[in-house]
Design a protein around this motif. Structure first.
Motif, PDB file in Angstrom:
ATOM      1  N   ALA A 141       3.330  13.934  -8.364  1.00  0.00           N
ATOM      2  CA  ALA A 141       2.621  15.191  -8.125  1.00  0.00           C
ATOM      3  C   ALA A 141       3.486  16.184  -7.354  1.00  0.00           C
ATOM      4  O   ALA A 141       3.231  17.396  -7.393  1.00  0.00           O
ATOM      5  N   MET A 193       2.229   1.764  -3.420  1.00  0.00           N
ATOM      6  CA  MET A 193       1.183   2.175  -4.355  1.00  0.00           C
ATOM      7  C   MET A 193       0.924   3.675  -4.241  1.00  0.00           C
ATOM      8  O   MET A 193       0.831   4.388  -5.248  1.00  0.00           O
ATOM      9  N   TYR A 194       0.829   4.179  -3.007  1.00  0.00           N
ATOM     10  CA  TYR A 194       0.576   5.599  -2.816  1.00  0.00           C
ATOM     11  C   TYR A 194       1.804   6.442  -3.162  1.00  0.00           C
ATOM     12  O   TYR A 194       1.663   7.573  -3.639  1.00  0.00           O
ATOM     13  N   ILE A 241       2.226  10.042   3.675  1.00  0.00           N
ATOM     14  CA  ILE A 241       1.609   8.866   3.062  1.00  0.00           C
ATOM     15  C   ILE A 241       1.339   7.802   4.118  1.00  0.00           C
ATOM     16  O   ILE A 241       0.273   7.178   4.144  1.00  0.00           O
ATOM     17  N   GLU A 264      10.262   6.214 -12.419  1.00  0.00           N
ATOM     18  CA  GLU A 264       9.526   5.082 -11.861  1.00  0.00           C
ATOM     19  C   GLU A 264       9.895   4.945 -10.385  1.00  0.00           C
ATOM     20  O   GLU A 264      11.041   4.697 -10.039  1.00  0.00           O
ATOM     21  N   ASP A 317       0.825  -1.205   0.000  1.00  0.00           N
ATOM     22  CA  ASP A 317       0.000   0.000   0.000  1.00  0.00           C
ATOM     23  C   ASP A 317       0.862   1.259   0.000  1.00  0.00           C
ATOM     24  O   ASP A 317       0.566   2.237  -0.707  1.00  0.00           O
ATOM     25  N   GLN A 362       3.881   5.747  -5.566  1.00  0.00           N
ATOM     26  CA  GLN A 362       3.851   5.833  -7.021  1.00  0.00           C
ATOM     27  C   GLN A 362       2.740   6.758  -7.499  1.00  0.00           C
ATOM     28  O   GLN A 362       2.869   7.404  -8.536  1.00  0.00           O
ATOM     29  N   MET A 363       1.671   6.808  -6.739  1.00  0.00           N
ATOM     30  CA  MET A 363       0.526   7.636  -7.117  1.00  0.00           C
ATOM     31  C   MET A 363       0.800   9.117  -6.885  1.00  0.00           C
ATOM     32  O   MET A 363       0.507   9.969  -7.736  1.00  0.00           O
ATOM     33  N   TYR A 364       1.388   9.447  -5.721  1.00  0.00           N
ATOM     34  CA  TYR A 364       1.537  10.842  -5.343  1.00  0.00           C
ATOM     35  C   TYR A 364       2.927  11.413  -5.594  1.00  0.00           C
ATOM     36  O   TYR A 364       3.087  12.632  -5.659  1.00  0.00           O
ATOM     37  N   CYS A 421      11.330  13.750  -8.747  1.00  0.00           N
ATOM     38  CA  CYS A 421      10.746  12.408  -8.652  1.00  0.00           C
ATOM     39  C   CYS A 421      11.327  11.501  -9.729  1.00  0.00           C
ATOM     40  O   CYS A 421      11.424  11.898 -10.901  1.00  0.00           O
TER      41      CYS A 421
END
Length: 438
Positions: A194, A186-187, A311, A296, A183, A189-191, A293
């Motif tokens: 940004a 995942m977050y 996070i 990947e 988890d 990679q998501m945020y 960032c």
């Protein structure tokens, strides 16, 4: 049309406060909180429901709905009927939603008592006084409360107490929630993307009338005579950041005044600004880090520590909230809840037949316009002229339908009026379009 909920969530009243300090693990001499809108124990108008033997009076349900009508300018039965039809509500639906709201309130209070959770009323008093200090006088404070559908300061206090109780229950009944590495990644990679380009900074703050000292310190920093962090510790009137070398964190995670943000945006890592004036005084700003960032993200450790912490807190909180909701659903299912039939003659149970007919006519007009569009000719000069006629007919039909819904082609619809635009404080969410608590 989906129903526009009328229940305001308990969490909306947790503004500008961390409630943890209010919670005590054992019983004390706290005063009993009043319920929202009206005293739910008032059964002179009948009993709407019982929760483990605790009665919820019908008057509290009626009072809540009538207050909602008043707040949103729906006191006229015709306007109220139109709003209900547009929002997809029946009087029974409204009553059921508000009953569920009060049932959940009662369950939270009962669960809090069972788990030895109480709220320190002195802390609640302090929080209320802090909020009141944002307003010029009692009249302005009362107006702010009324604007978001809160009858009185006591009702506001009750909501704060209830929210504090629920927040205290969460760790007790849900336990600690350790986020999984999956988890977290995942977050990340998501945020992570940004926050690409985010800047971390430190500052030294001087009083607005102390430009001479500010310029002297800036010259010393630029000449290498004093380290920036040491200068912050020695000169900055922002004592909180001065203790950490002037560190104020990442711009992507904090809100800075425009003058500060503009100056920081022009700095690269390691650079120091000139004198920057804002409402807080005179700043000297140093960009201490810029986050780039990776294309990947393969590990959360590739993100700045502050973002990692954010996070982790979010994932842990989400997991705990989910566990709490599962517990509450189970607790609710195990409760003895009896909802009585809706009595006749309630003031919000108005005749909606005319509003339904108007909506049906509006829908029929729209369907006719669609049919006319499909049947319009598509070739030759005569076809072009016919198409123009059809376009005019469609525009007239649509405009007529809009005017019929709103009562004025230039006015907002009743649905929009009901959603409202509450004052800045004490509530942040729109009363008329808030989700049901729990």
């Amino acid at each position: 049309m989906s129903a526009t909920r009328i229940i305001k969530p308990m969490a909306v009243f947790a503004i500008a406060c961390a409630m943890a300090a209010m919670i005590a693990g054992c019983s004390g001499n706290q005063e009993e909180a009043t319920y929202d809108q009206l005293d739910v124990s008032d059964t002179t108008g009948g009993v709407a429901a019982t929760v483990n033997g605790v009665e919820i009076g019908e008057n509290s349900i009626t009072g809540y709905i009538e207050d909602f009508r008043s707040l949103n300018g729906l006191t006229e039965d015709a306007a109220w009927a139109e709003w209900m039809v547009n929002a997809g509500y029946t009087a029974e639906d409204l009553r059921s939603e508000v009953i569920n709201y009060y049932v959940n309130q009662a369950l939270v209070r009962q669960a809090a008592e069972e788990n030895g959770v109480t709220v320190d009323s002195a802390e609640i008093d302090s929080q209320v006084e802090t909020m009141k200090s944002n307003y010029a006088d009692e009249a302005a404070w009362d107006e702010a409360l009324q604007s978001v559908g809160i009858q009185s300061e006591e009702v506001y206090r009750s909501e704060l107490e209830l929210y504090a109780m629920e927040q205290a229950l969460v760790p007790i009944v849900a336990g600690d929630a350790e986020p999984s590495e999956e988890d977290m990644l995942m977050y990340a990679q998501m945020y992570g993307p940004a926050y690409d380009g985010a800047k971390k900074s430190s500052h030294i703050l001087f009083a607005a009338d102390d430009e001479a000292t500010a310029q002297q310190v800036l010259d010393q920093i630029n000449n290498g005579e004093i380290d920036f962090a040491d200068a912050a510790a020695q000169y900055s009137i922002d004592t909180a950041s001065a203790a950490d070398g002037g560190n104020v964190g990442w711009d992507a995670l904090n809100s800075f005044v425009t003058e500060y943000t503009d100056a920081l945006s022009n700095l690269e890592e390691g650079q120091v600004s000139g004198l920057v004036t804002s409402d807080y005084g005179i700043h000297i700003i140093k960009c201490t880090e810029v986050f780039t960032c990776p294309e990947e993200v393969t590990s959360i450790e590739e993100l700045p520590q502050e973002l990692q912490d954010l996070i982790m807190d979010y994932v842990s909180s989400s997991a705990q909230d989910m566990a709490y909701q599962e517990w509450f659903s189970s607790y609710q299912e195990g409760a003895d809840i009896v909802i009585n039939d809706m009595p006749e003659g309630l003031p919000y149970d108005v005749d909606t037949s005319e509003a339904e007919a108007a909506m049906a006519a509006s829908d029929t007009g729209a369907e006719s316009a669609d049919t006319a569009t499909e049947e319009a000719p598509s070739d030759g000069a005569a076809a072009d002229e016919s198409a123009d006629d059809v376009d005019a007919a469609i525009e007239e039909t649509v405009n007529g339908a809009a005017a019929e819904e709103s009562g004025d082609p230039s006015a907002s619809t009743v649905d929009e009026t009901a959603e409202g635009s509450p004052a800045d404080q004490p509530a942040e969410e729109e009363t008329a379009d808030a989700p049901t608590a729990n």
